[in-house]
Design a protein around this motif. Structure first.
Motif, short mmCIF file in Angstrom:
data_model
loop_
_atom_site.label_atom_id
_atom_site.label_comp_id
_atom_site.label_asym_id
_atom_site.label_seq_id
_atom_site.Cartn_x
_atom_site.Cartn_y
_atom_site.Cartn_z
N ALA A 1 0.84 -1.21 0.00
CA ALA A 1 0.00 0.00 0.00
C ALA A 1 0.87 1.25 0.00
N ARG A 2 1.89 1.28 0.84
CA ARG A 2 2.74 2.46 0.94
C ARG A 2 3.55 2.68 -0.34
N ILE A 3 4.11 1.61 -0.89
CA ILE A 3 4.91 1.74 -2.11
C ILE A 3 4.04 2.17 -3.28
N THR A 4 2.84 1.60 -3.38
CA THR A 4 1.93 1.97 -4.47
C THR A 4 1.52 3.43 -4.35
N ARG A 5 1.18 3.86 -3.15
CA ARG A 5 0.77 5.26 -2.95
C ARG A 5 1.89 6.21 -3.32
N GLY A 6 3.11 5.92 -2.84
CA GLY A 6 4.23 6.81 -3.13
C GLY A 6 4.52 6.94 -4.61
N ALA A 7 4.48 5.81 -5.32
CA ALA A 7 4.73 5.84 -6.76
C ALA A 7 3.59 6.50 -7.53
N ALA A 8 2.37 6.28 -7.06
CA ALA A 8 1.21 6.83 -7.76
C ALA A 8 1.10 8.34 -7.60
N LEU A 9 1.49 8.86 -6.45
CA LEU A 9 1.37 10.30 -6.21
C LEU A 9 2.15 11.11 -7.23
N SER A 10 3.32 10.62 -7.64
CA SER A 10 4.13 11.35 -8.60
C SER A 10 3.52 11.34 -10.00
N LEU A 11 2.59 10.42 -10.24
CA LEU A 11 1.98 10.32 -11.57
C LEU A 11 0.70 11.15 -11.70
N TRP A 12 0.05 11.46 -10.58
CA TRP A 12 -1.23 12.16 -10.65
C TRP A 12 -1.11 13.58 -11.19
N GLU A 13 0.09 14.15 -11.18
CA GLU A 13 0.29 15.49 -11.72
C GLU A 13 0.80 15.48 -13.16
N ARG A 14 0.96 14.29 -13.73
CA ARG A 14 1.47 14.20 -15.10
C ARG A 14 0.40 14.60 -16.11
N GLU A 15 0.86 15.00 -17.31
CA GLU A 15 -0.05 15.51 -18.33
C GLU A 15 -1.05 14.46 -18.80
N PHE A 16 -0.61 13.22 -18.95
CA PHE A 16 -1.53 12.21 -19.48
C PHE A 16 -2.63 11.86 -18.49
N ILE A 17 -2.35 12.05 -17.19
CA ILE A 17 -3.39 11.85 -16.18
C ILE A 17 -4.38 13.01 -16.23
N MET A 18 -3.85 14.22 -16.38
CA MET A 18 -4.75 15.38 -16.51
C MET A 18 -5.65 15.25 -17.72
N ALA A 19 -5.09 14.72 -18.82
CA ALA A 19 -5.90 14.53 -20.03
C ALA A 19 -7.00 13.51 -19.78
N ALA A 20 -6.70 12.47 -19.03
CA ALA A 20 -7.71 11.46 -18.72
C ALA A 20 -8.81 12.04 -17.84
N ARG A 21 -8.44 12.93 -16.92
CA ARG A 21 -9.45 13.57 -16.06
C ARG A 21 -10.33 14.51 -16.87
N VAL A 22 -9.72 15.23 -17.81
CA VAL A 22 -10.50 16.12 -18.67
C VAL A 22 -11.47 15.31 -19.53
N ALA A 23 -11.06 14.10 -19.91
CA ALA A 23 -11.92 13.24 -20.73
C ALA A 23 -13.09 12.67 -19.94
N GLY A 24 -13.12 12.91 -18.63
CA GLY A 24 -14.26 12.49 -17.83
C GLY A 24 -14.10 11.16 -17.14
N LYS A 25 -12.89 10.60 -17.12
CA LYS A 25 -12.68 9.32 -16.46
C LYS A 25 -12.66 9.50 -14.95
N SER A 26 -13.22 8.52 -14.25
CA SER A 26 -13.26 8.58 -12.79
C SER A 26 -11.89 8.30 -12.20
N GLN A 27 -11.70 8.64 -10.92
CA GLN A 27 -10.43 8.38 -10.26
C GLN A 27 -10.10 6.89 -10.22
N THR A 28 -11.13 6.08 -10.00
CA THR A 28 -10.91 4.62 -9.95
C THR A 28 -10.46 4.11 -11.30
N ARG A 29 -11.10 4.56 -12.36
CA ARG A 29 -10.73 4.11 -13.71
C ARG A 29 -9.33 4.58 -14.08
#
Length: 271
Positions: A145-173
């Motif tokens: 859980a800790r390793i996954t969270r730490g690695a995932a946090l650095s990805l949530w600010e990336r451009e491709f994640i922002m594009a997915a959020r703009v496309a309407g995808k949920s956080q779970t997806r």
């Protein structure tokens, strides 16, 4: 080719091969006692010698490998199956009450030594391989859980994640479609490390009588049986001890080699 990866793969493969072969063949029946042949040193008849009941040590090492691998593999599987989703949820909802709940729960588990927790759980539930799996698996959950969270946090600010959020995808997806594939390499490497720690934990629990129970052979219990026989038959302690050391060494080298192979930053640095 990475030397650590090759050596680790060879050592790990030998242990896995011994475990698989033990399902269909062992030189001797591991439950058969031969008192006249007890404490025999390694020989052509018994490659690793015999124990204080006259049982063939080589056969017991083979079946013990099966026990150690099964316990560690299932325990790591439990840790990954529960820890990875928890880490993804915590990262997706950073600084929320859910994130705090998950991380404080992790801190609570990490406040106690892993082997002490495993001993406590198996002492409550009773000795046995299944309870050892549960005990080791519970400690693996916050690790992943800790390793996954730490690695995932650095990805949530990336451009491709922002594009997915703009496309309407949920956080779970987004977590399972975009975040998880990008942290999977790190989790695979950590899985090999936790696998080796699981083998050590199983051996420790068996040593104190809380792991796999007789007549199922276990490397840890073989060491426990040998502690009063070291002066008479040192091979009884050396053989299972070397089996544990080489297995853990092989898995750690394999994990180190996989990290070098799968981490793109290390590949760029080497080139």
């Amino acid at each position: 080719m990475n030397r650590n990866l090759i050596l680790g793969a060879v050592l790990s493969s030998l242990v896995v091969l011994a475990a698989l072969v033990s399902f269909v063949w062992t030189p001797y029946d591991v439950t058969a006692m031969d008192i006249p042949a007890k404490l025999k040193p390694p020989s052509a008849a018994h490659w690793f010698g015999t124990d204080h009941f006259g049982r063939d040590m080589f056969s017991m090492i083979m079946v013990g490998a099966r026990t150690s691998i099964a316990v560690a593999l299932v325990a790591v599987g439990i840790g990954m199956a529960l820890g990875i989703p928890l880490g993804l949820m915590a990262a997706a909802r950073k600084d929320s009450w859910l994130d705090e709940l998950i991380m404080r729960g992790n801190d609570l588990v990490f406040a106690f030594p892993s082997l002490v927790i495993a001993i406590l759980i198996t002492a409550i539930l009773g000795p046995g391989a299944v309870n050892a799996i549960i005990a080791i698996g519970i400690f693996n959950i916050p690790v992943f859980a800790r390793i996954t969270r730490g690695a995932a946090l650095s990805l949530w600010e990336r451009e491709f994640i922002m594009a997915a959020r703009v496309a309407g995808k949920s956080q779970t997806r987004i977590s399972f479609e975009h975040i998880l594939p990008n942290v999977l390499n790190l989790l695979i490497v950590q899985g090999t490390i936790q696998f080796s720690l699981g083998i050590l934990a199983e051996a420790g629990l068996s040593y104190v009588g809380l792991g796999a129970q007789p007549p199922v052979p276990s490397w840890g219990r073989m060491l426990a049986d040998a502690q009063t026989m070291v002066s008479l038959a040192p091979h009884m302690a050396l053989i299972p001890g070397l089996a544990i050391v080489l297995t853990v060494l092989g898995l750690n080298l394999l994990g180190d080699g996989l990290r070098d192979l799968l981490d793109p930053r290390l590949r760029v640095r080497r080139s």
